[in-house]
Design a protein around this motif. Structure first.
Motif, PDB file in Angstrom:
ATOM      1  N   LYS A   1       0.806  -1.205   0.000  1.00 39.60           N
ATOM      2  CA  LYS A   1       0.000   0.000   0.000  1.00 39.60           C
ATOM      3  C   LYS A   1       0.847   1.266   0.000  1.00 39.60           C
ATOM      4  O   LYS A   1       0.330   2.350  -0.111  1.00 39.60           O
ATOM      5  N   GLN A   2       2.148   1.134   0.150  1.00 37.45           N
ATOM      6  CA  GLN A   2       3.004   2.307   0.248  1.00 37.45           C
ATOM      7  C   GLN A   2       3.999   2.336  -0.894  1.00 37.45           C
ATOM      8  O   GLN A   2       4.525   1.309  -1.303  1.00 37.45           O
ATOM      9  N   MET A   3       4.241   3.513  -1.407  1.00 41.62           N
ATOM     10  CA  MET A   3       5.268   3.694  -2.423  1.00 41.62           C
ATOM     11  C   MET A   3       6.306   4.656  -1.864  1.00 41.62           C
ATOM     12  O   MET A   3       6.156   5.179  -0.761  1.00 41.62           O
ATOM     13  N   ALA A   4       7.340   4.874  -2.642  1.00 45.62           N
ATOM     14  CA  ALA A   4       8.414   5.739  -2.178  1.00 45.62           C
ATOM     15  C   ALA A   4       7.893   7.154  -1.917  1.00 45.62           C
ATOM     16  O   ALA A   4       7.122   7.703  -2.698  1.00 45.62           O
ATOM     17  N   THR A   5       8.306   7.729  -0.797  1.00 46.21           N
ATOM     18  CA  THR A   5       7.922   9.098  -0.469  1.00 46.21           C
ATOM     19  C   THR A   5       8.768  10.078  -1.274  1.00 46.21           C
ATOM     20  O   THR A   5       9.982   9.960  -1.328  1.00 46.21           O
ATOM     21  N   THR A   6       8.109  11.047  -1.910  1.00 50.60           N
ATOM     22  CA  THR A   6       8.824  12.005  -2.752  1.00 50.60           C
ATOM     23  C   THR A   6       8.799  13.408  -2.161  1.00 50.60           C
ATOM     24  O   THR A   6       9.054  14.382  -2.859  1.00 50.60           O
ATOM     25  N   GLY A   7       8.485  13.511  -0.880  1.00 49.40           N
ATOM     26  CA  GLY A   7       8.429  14.791  -0.201  1.00 49.40           C
ATOM     27  C   GLY A   7       7.176  14.889   0.653  1.00 49.40           C
ATOM     28  O   GLY A   7       6.464  13.903   0.855  1.00 49.40           O
ATOM     29  N   GLN A   8       6.905  16.078   1.154  1.00 43.18           N
ATOM     30  CA  GLN A   8       5.724  16.317   1.975  1.00 43.18           C
ATOM     31  C   GLN A   8       5.074  17.639   1.591  1.00 43.18           C
ATOM     32  O   GLN A   8       5.729  18.540   1.063  1.00 43.18           O
ATOM     33  N   ILE A   9       3.772  17.735   1.871  1.00 46.14           N
ATOM     34  CA  ILE A   9       3.035  18.968   1.605  1.00 46.14           C
ATOM     35  C   ILE A   9       2.200  19.309   2.834  1.00 46.14           C
ATOM     36  O   ILE A   9       1.604  18.435   3.461  1.00 46.14           O
ATOM     37  N   LYS A  10       2.189  20.597   3.192  1.00 45.22           N
ATOM     38  CA  LYS A  10       1.423  21.068   4.352  1.00 45.22           C
ATOM     39  C   LYS A  10       0.132  21.708   3.876  1.00 45.22           C
ATOM     40  O   LYS A  10       0.154  22.655   3.087  1.00 45.22           O
ATOM     41  N   ILE A  11      -0.980  21.171   4.385  1.00 42.80           N
ATOM     42  CA  ILE A  11      -2.300  21.618   3.947  1.00 42.80           C
ATOM     43  C   ILE A  11      -3.199  21.851   5.151  1.00 42.80           C
ATOM     44  O   ILE A  11      -3.137  21.109   6.137  1.00 42.80           O
TER      45      ILE A  11
END
Length: 215
Positions: free
Chosen positions: A85-95
């Protein structure tokens, strides 16, 4: 192939024996053990060496790959284990998400964006309220030339709270400078947020992990 990692460690809680004249203890965490974990994540109680029995620390440790070659490594079978269910994380976003007569979405910033380009990204964020993909449910930010862009842009959608909670917010971080021949590489990362799980009464502001685009 050389891979660069960043190690994040959080200590949630510690419990020690009642003997205050004893050393607190120590812990050695082998990196190879983290590499064998799904999503490169360990979150568990660990015994402390050199301490009295039942002295433990609740530790959360995670490795994040900084190199954009993750997908190639996984394809070759030599990369770290990722759950289905998880793929490589490519960063983060703050919302931020809130509701006062209308749905309000604020895109604050992104951090740690991963790119295979030697140049910086011309980053922008695309929002779509699924399942509709009409013009009324689409928004996008301005373009920022940065791997850690700050937007602080607010978007409003006219609908009832009941309708909003039936929606899913698709958030996609894109590279505006990708060429026509490389349109498959314009998506830096994405996340889908089920608005049915959002507490609109108090609102929410959170950093969300971005994942690779699923074909």
């Amino acid at each position: 192939m050389m891979i660069s990692y960043s190690l994040f460690i959080y200590c949630h809680f510690m419990q020690f024996s009642s003997a205050f004249d004893q050393p607190s203890g120590s812990l050695i965490l082998p990196i190879r053990e983290l590499l064998s974990k799904a999503d490169l994540l360990m979150d568990q109680w660990l015994d402390l060496d050199g301490a009295l029995p039942q002295s433990q620390v609740l530790l959360r440790a995670q490795l994040k790959i900084l190199d954009s070659q993750m997908a190639a490594l996984v394809a070759m079978g030599s990369g770290p284990v990722l759950s289905n269910k998880q793929m490589a994380t490519t960063g983060q976003i703050k919302i931020s998400l809130s509701f006062q007569k209308q749905l309000t979405v604020t895109v604050h910033a992104c951090r740690g964006l991963v790119t295979s380009s030697k140049d910086s990204l011309d980053t922008y964020v695309s929002l779509i309220l699924l399942p509709d993909k009409s013009k009324a449910t689409k928004r996008k930010t301005s373009v920022k030339k940065s791997l850690n862009p700050e937007f602080n842009e607010r978007f409003e959608f006219e609908m009832s709270a009941e309708e909003a909670q039936r929606r899913e917010l698709s958030v996609c971080v894109k590279n505006a400078s990708s060429s026509f021949m490389n349109r498959d590489k314009d998506v830096v990362g994405q996340v889908q947020i089920d608005l049915g799980h959002v507490d609109f009464l108090s609102g929410v502001t959170e950093w969300f992990d971005l994942k690779e685009e699923q074909n």
